[in-house]
Design an enzyme around this catalytic site. Structure first.
Site, PDB file in Angstrom:
ATOM      1  N   TYR A  29     -68.535  -5.551 -33.989  1.00 38.04           N
ATOM      2  CA  TYR A  29     -69.499  -4.798 -33.171  1.00 38.04           C
ATOM      3  C   TYR A  29     -70.774  -5.647 -33.061  1.00 38.04           C
ATOM      4  O   TYR A  29     -71.293  -6.124 -34.080  1.00 38.04           O
ATOM      5  CB  TYR A  29     -69.756  -3.486 -33.915  1.00 38.04           C
TER       6      TYR A  29
ATOM      7  N   ASP B  22     -65.051  -2.051 -40.704  1.00 41.27           N
ATOM      8  CA  ASP B  22     -65.595  -1.083 -39.755  1.00 41.27           C
ATOM      9  C   ASP B  22     -64.374  -0.383 -39.168  1.00 41.27           C
ATOM     10  O   ASP B  22     -63.632  -0.936 -38.371  1.00 41.27           O
ATOM     11  CB  ASP B  22     -66.404  -1.809 -38.675  1.00 41.27           C
TER      12      ASP B  22
ATOM     13  N   LYS C 116     -69.129   8.680 -33.504  1.00 43.56           N
ATOM     14  CA  LYS C 116     -68.042   8.605 -32.532  1.00 43.56           C
ATOM     15  C   LYS C 116     -67.069   9.779 -32.710  1.00 43.56           C
ATOM     16  O   LYS C 116     -67.418  10.898 -32.409  1.00 43.56           O
ATOM     17  CB  LYS C 116     -67.348   7.246 -32.650  1.00 43.56           C
TER      18      LYS C 116
HETATM   19  C1  LIG Z   1     -70.926   2.661 -32.281  1.00 41.35           C
HETATM   20  C2  LIG Z   1     -70.374   1.750 -33.296  1.00 41.35           C
HETATM   21  C3  LIG Z   1     -71.107   1.448 -34.436  1.00 41.35           C
HETATM   22  C4  LIG Z   1     -72.526   1.906 -34.652  1.00 41.35           C
HETATM   23  O1  LIG Z   1     -72.659   3.278 -34.742  1.00 41.35           O
HETATM   24  P1  LIG Z   1     -74.082   3.993 -34.453  1.00 41.35           P
HETATM   25  O2  LIG Z   1     -73.881   5.353 -35.001  1.00 41.35           O
HETATM   26  O3  LIG Z   1     -74.269   3.924 -32.977  1.00 41.35           O
HETATM   27  O4  LIG Z   1     -75.120   3.212 -35.187  1.00 41.35           O
HETATM   28  C5  LIG Z   1     -70.520   0.628 -35.365  1.00 41.35           C
HETATM   29  N1  LIG Z   1     -69.291   0.120 -35.197  1.00 41.35           N
HETATM   30  C6  LIG Z   1     -68.559   0.393 -34.113  1.00 41.35           C
HETATM   31  C7  LIG Z   1     -67.200  -0.188 -33.983  1.00 41.35           C
HETATM   32  C8  LIG Z   1     -69.079   1.208 -33.115  1.00 41.35           C
HETATM   33  O5  LIG Z   1     -68.370   1.425 -32.012  1.00 41.35           O
END
Ligand SMILES: *Cc1c(COP(=O)(O)O)cnc(C)c1O
Length: 388
Positions: free
Chosen positions: A107, A179, A204
């Site tokens: 990311y 992640d 998400k």
């Molecule tokens: C959106 C996202 C993040 C960060 O999340 P936030 O809550 O926007 O800080 C981290 N990793 C991935 C893969 C993402 O899609």
């Protein structure tokens, strides 16, 4: 208990809450103690007890218990965003002079944190090709503390061989972080595949309605107290309403994800058959690097994937396609109920791997709409693309 069933019950305690199904939302900063003795007892155990709002409330602890159950870890910590989960987990395990390995498909804000922040503290970062597998051994150094993975990669969806990478990392005494946002912790069990720490943007799929910002760090008991203490020193914590909404989101996560999965697979198959599309970067499709690894290690797919269009289409033509879509608004983030689309160009975001596709790229989030409506909207979009 199977995962779907477990997720309905995790982190609840109706017996201790008047029989009320869901845990209450505690808004709290100050926690008071009636005696000096009680105050000092609480002082000694701030990471487990209820001590001060920033250290956790019954609301955040209930959510964390449910997240640990989802991810198959022993403990979880909620923080204020997904990015805070990433930065907090990394900062908890490094000091000046250390080295970390980070996937080139991470990311992008994760990479910005490494490039613009960690480097100021003398922490060395090396990026690696997400398809590297056990050859990551060649990049390990004596001072390598973390291998930071993400599978599939952001925007470009390479699926890494996490077990192979984890074996090498552990042989060298390094921790493996992932992640795990794409799988929502539901389609990929990070701990069974060798990860030590699983991080998600709960913003998400866990929230699922585009209305919270939150991150989760899931880890083993042995790391919990140290990480929780460091995050407290950094001032990281999640708000009570977000924890409540995140926990509420978990109850419908399996049902929502199966709809995202179904629509994602249908959209990707339809797009693959279009003459305008040269590649479908969806882990369940052969075009996607690491497709075989996905089949081996994942139990399903979420609704996020990318496509590559034919190189003959200009950015202006792509804009006329996207500007007129009714059901695919453009916006960052994803994992809410609705479909989304964004154009992107991976070229500028790569450190050690080359992006060879020359066509424009689109990232699609398959929402929960009726598939026929989505396909009709996209079909009209392709007409505009071709007429531009
Ligand atoms: C959106 C996202 C993040 C960060 O999340 P936030 O809550 O926007 O800080 C981290 N990793 C991935 C893969 C993402 O899609």
């Amino acid at each position: 208990m199977k995962k779907e069933t477990k997720l309905l019950h995790a982190g609840r305690n109706p017996e201790n809450n008047f029989g009320i199904v869901n845990p209450p939302v505690y808004h709290a900063s100050t926690v008071t103690f009636p005696t000096v003795d009680a105050l000092h007892k609480a002082d000694k155990n701030p990471t487990e007890g209820i001590f001060y709002g920033r250290m956790g409330t019954p609301t955040s602890r209930a959510f964390e218990e449910a997240i640990a159950a989802l991810e198959g870890g022993e403990k979880a910590i909620a923080v204020q965003s997904g990015l805070a989960g990433i930065t907090g987990a990394i900062l908890s395990f490094v000091k000046g002079g250390d080295h970390i390995l980070v996937t080139d498909s991470a990311y992008f804000p994760t990479k910005k944190f490494c490039n613009e922040f960690l480097s100021n503290f003398g922490i060395e970062v090396t990026y690696y090709d997400p398809m590297i597998g056990s050859a990551i051994a060649e990049l390990m150094q004596d001072n390598t503390k973390i291998v930071f993975t993400e599978a599939p990669g952001s925007l470009t969806f390479e699926v890494q061989d996490i077990p192979a990478i984890a074996k090498v990392a552990h042989d060298h005494g390094a921790l493996v972080m992932i992640d795990n946002t794409w799988s929502a912790g539901y389609f990929f069990n990070a701990f069974e595949h060798g990860c030590d720490i699983s991080i998600q943007a709960a913003t998400k799929y866990i929230g699922g309605h585009s209305d919270i910002m939150m991150g989760t760090i899931t880890l083993r008991e042995e790391h919990y107290k140290m990480v929780k203490t460091k995050l407290n020193v950094l001032g990281y914590c999640a708000g009570p309403d977000d924890c409540y909404l995140g926990q509420r989101g978990l109850r419908s996560l399996p049902a929502r994800l199966s709809r995202h999965e179904e629509n994602g697979l249908k959209l990707a198959a339809w797009l693959k058959a279009r003459p305008e599309v040269t590649k479908v970067l969806h882990p369940a499709f052969e075009d996607c690097p690491g497709h075989e690894i996905w089949k081996r290690d994942f139990t399903g797919s979420s609704g996020l994937f990318s496509i590559v269009l034919d190189g003959k289409y200009t950015p202006k033509a792509v804009a006329s396609m996207l500007d007129g879509l009714d059901l695919f608004p453009m916006g960052y983030s994803w994992g809410g109920y609705e479909s989304l689309i964004i154009p992107f160009n991976p070229k500028g975001a790569r450190q050690v791997t080359e992006w060879v596709e020359d066509g424009p790229c689109l990232r699609v989030h398959a929402g929960q709409e009726n598939i026929d409506d989505l396909l009709e909207d996209l079909a009209k979009g392709f007409e505009r693309l071709n007429n531009a």
